[in-house]
Design a protein around this motif. Structure first.
Motif, short mmCIF file in Angstrom:
data_model
loop_
_atom_site.label_atom_id
_atom_site.label_comp_id
_atom_site.label_asym_id
_atom_site.label_seq_id
_atom_site.Cartn_x
_atom_site.Cartn_y
_atom_site.Cartn_z
N ASP A 52 0.83 -1.21 0.00
CA ASP A 52 0.00 0.00 0.00
C ASP A 52 0.86 1.25 0.00
OD1 ASP A 52 -2.43 -1.33 0.00
OD2 ASP A 52 -2.59 -1.37 2.19
N LEU A 53 1.91 1.24 0.84
CA LEU A 53 2.80 2.39 0.91
C LEU A 53 3.50 2.63 -0.43
CD1 LEU A 53 4.46 1.96 4.42
CD2 LEU A 53 2.80 3.70 3.74
N ALA A 54 4.01 1.54 -1.02
CA ALA A 54 4.70 1.67 -2.30
C ALA A 54 3.77 2.27 -3.36
CB ALA A 54 5.21 0.31 -2.76
N GLN A 55 2.54 1.81 -3.38
CA GLN A 55 1.59 2.27 -4.40
C GLN A 55 1.17 3.72 -4.18
OE1 GLN A 55 -1.96 -0.13 -4.70
NE2 GLN A 55 -3.05 1.40 -5.90
N HIS A 56 0.83 4.08 -2.94
CA HIS A 56 0.25 5.39 -2.68
C HIS A 56 1.29 6.49 -2.43
CE1 HIS A 56 -3.30 2.82 -1.89
NE2 HIS A 56 -3.96 3.86 -2.34
N VAL A 57 2.48 6.11 -1.96
CA VAL A 57 3.50 7.12 -1.65
C VAL A 57 4.50 7.25 -2.79
CG1 VAL A 57 5.34 7.79 -0.06
CG2 VAL A 57 3.22 6.75 0.83
N TRP A 58 5.00 6.12 -3.27
CA TRP A 58 6.01 6.15 -4.34
C TRP A 58 5.39 6.03 -5.73
CZ3 TRP A 58 7.35 4.51 0.49
CH2 TRP A 58 8.56 4.97 1.01
N GLY A 59 4.25 5.37 -5.81
CA GLY A 59 3.61 5.16 -7.10
C GLY A 59 4.27 4.11 -7.95
N ARG A 60 5.12 3.29 -7.31
CA ARG A 60 5.83 2.23 -8.02
C ARG A 60 6.36 1.23 -7.01
NH1 ARG A 60 11.28 3.38 -7.20
NH2 ARG A 60 11.69 5.51 -6.47
N LEU A 61 6.90 0.14 -7.48
CA LEU A 61 7.52 -0.84 -6.59
C LEU A 61 8.83 -0.29 -6.03
CD1 LEU A 61 7.00 -4.20 -8.53
CD2 LEU A 61 5.82 -3.45 -6.45
N VAL A 62 9.01 -0.42 -4.72
CA VAL A 62 10.28 -0.02 -4.09
C VAL A 62 10.69 -1.15 -3.15
CG1 VAL A 62 9.92 2.46 -4.25
CG2 VAL A 62 9.04 1.23 -2.26
N THR A 63 11.96 -1.17 -2.80
CA THR A 63 12.46 -2.24 -1.93
C THR A 63 12.03 -2.02 -0.48
OG1 THR A 63 14.54 -1.10 -1.43
CG2 THR A 63 14.49 -2.50 -3.41
N ASP A 64 12.02 -3.11 0.28
CA ASP A 64 11.72 -3.00 1.72
C ASP A 64 12.73 -2.09 2.39
OD1 ASP A 64 9.64 -4.71 1.31
OD2 ASP A 64 10.53 -6.44 2.34
N HIS A 65 13.98 -2.17 1.95
CA HIS A 65 15.04 -1.34 2.54
C HIS A 65 14.73 0.14 2.38
CE1 HIS A 65 19.00 -0.08 3.86
NE2 HIS A 65 19.16 0.59 2.73
N THR A 66 14.25 0.53 1.21
CA THR A 66 13.89 1.93 0.97
C THR A 66 12.78 2.38 1.91
OG1 THR A 66 14.53 1.83 -1.36
CG2 THR A 66 12.95 3.54 -0.74
N ILE A 67 11.75 1.56 2.05
CA ILE A 67 10.64 1.89 2.94
C ILE A 67 11.13 1.98 4.38
CG2 ILE A 67 8.41 1.13 3.84
CD1 ILE A 67 7.85 -0.14 1.12
N ASN A 68 11.95 1.00 4.79
CA ASN A 68 12.47 0.99 6.16
C ASN A 68 13.26 2.26 6.46
OD1 ASN A 68 11.38 -1.54 6.50
ND2 ASN A 68 13.31 -2.63 6.20
N GLN A 69 14.10 2.67 5.51
CA GLN A 69 14.91 3.88 5.70
C GLN A 69 14.06 5.11 5.93
OE1 GLN A 69 17.63 4.07 2.30
NE2 GLN A 69 19.32 3.89 3.74
N HIS A 70 13.02 5.26 5.11
CA HIS A 70 12.17 6.45 5.22
C HIS A 70 11.30 6.41 6.47
CE1 HIS A 70 13.25 8.55 1.54
NE2 HIS A 70 13.32 7.36 0.95
N ILE A 71 10.86 5.22 6.87
CA ILE A 71 10.12 5.09 8.12
C ILE A 71 11.01 5.49 9.29
CG2 ILE A 71 9.15 3.43 9.76
CD1 ILE A 71 7.14 4.00 7.64
N SER A 72 12.26 5.04 9.28
CA SER A 72 13.21 5.37 10.33
C SER A 72 13.44 6.89 10.40
CB SER A 72 14.54 4.65 10.09
OG SER A 72 15.50 5.02 11.05
N GLN A 73 13.61 7.53 9.24
CA GLN A 73 13.81 8.98 9.20
C GLN A 73 12.57 9.70 9.71
OE1 GLN A 73 14.82 9.64 5.11
NE2 GLN A 73 16.87 8.77 5.31
N LEU A 74 11.40 9.18 9.36
CA LEU A 74 10.15 9.79 9.80
C LEU A 74 10.01 9.70 11.32
CD1 LEU A 74 7.53 11.16 8.95
CD2 LEU A 74 6.54 8.89 8.53
N ARG A 75 10.37 8.54 11.88
CA ARG A 75 10.31 8.39 13.34
C ARG A 75 11.23 9.40 14.04
NH1 ARG A 75 10.60 1.81 13.07
NH2 ARG A 75 8.37 1.38 13.28
#
Length: 205
Positions: A52-75
């Motif tokens: 869901d995050l990949a689709q609605h935020v990035w609009g494409r497939l992204v790696t788990d690592h990319t999502i994890n990094q941005h979640i960490s920065q957001l926290r």
């Protein structure tokens, strides 16, 4: 592009300024993290999958690592405001959830909801920092804590990172590996026990 700014409880996600606002305090998130927080808070107290995050935020497939990094920065951005009412938790093998007690969300609108049983449980309200040099062990500890519905869990590999995290926000519990290199784990424990940090509890292993 995000439709509108979003107000969730006492927090305002300002999409025009790519910022998170709480009262008179504001932290700049940048466009991507604003979009990420907007989507999570639009679905507040609901698990959002990585897909869901990949689709609605990035609009494409992204790696788990990319999502994890941005979640960490957001926290860390949320932590820089020392906010305790808004937490982003990882739900192992499922995704992420923006937790906020007492609110439910519809688009740009928030309404009160009844607290679920056990929401007053002290564990679910805790913010925990795991200081563990081994990546596998650190991940296992984080997943264990998150399975207990701990409100916020952060993991770091060194005491330098730990001190930086503690400076950014208050933790209720710090779990420290005493076998960290250069005796740094023991030194961190001493600092906590002598009141040089704001940590309430410490667990040593």
């Amino acid at each position: 592009m995000l439709e509108k700014s979003l107000v969730v409880g006492e927090y305002h996600i300002d999409t025009s300024q790519n910022s998170l606002i709480h009262g008179s305090r504001k932290v700049y998130l940048g466009p991507l993290r604003t979009s990420l927080l907007h989507f999570l808070c639009k679905n507040v107290n609901t698990v959002v999958t990585r897909e869901d995050l990949a689709q609605h935020v990035w609009g494409r497939l992204v790696t788990d690592h990319t999502i994890n990094q941005h979640i960490s920065q957001l926290r860390k951005s949320i932590g820089s405001l020392s906010l305790h009412g808004l937490n982003i938790s990882t739900i192992p093998k499922r995704g992420y959830i923006a937790r906020m007690e007492g609110v439910g969300a519809s688009e740009n609108s928030i309404s009160p909801i009844a607290k679920s049983e056990g929401s007053s449980n002290i564990i679910t309200a805790m913010k925990v920092l795991v200081v563990e040099g081994g990546a596998n062990e650190r991940i296992q500890l984080i997943e264990l804590l998150e399975s207990l519905d701990v409100a916020y869990v952060e993991g770091v590999a060194t005491t330098i990172e730990a001190e930086r995290s503690v400076a950014l926000q208050d933790f209720d519990l710090v779990i420290v590996d005493t076998l960290l290199s250069d005796n740094s784990g023991v030194e961190l424990i001493k600092k906590i026990r002598t009141g040089q940090t704001s940590v309430a509890l410490i667990f040593v292993f």
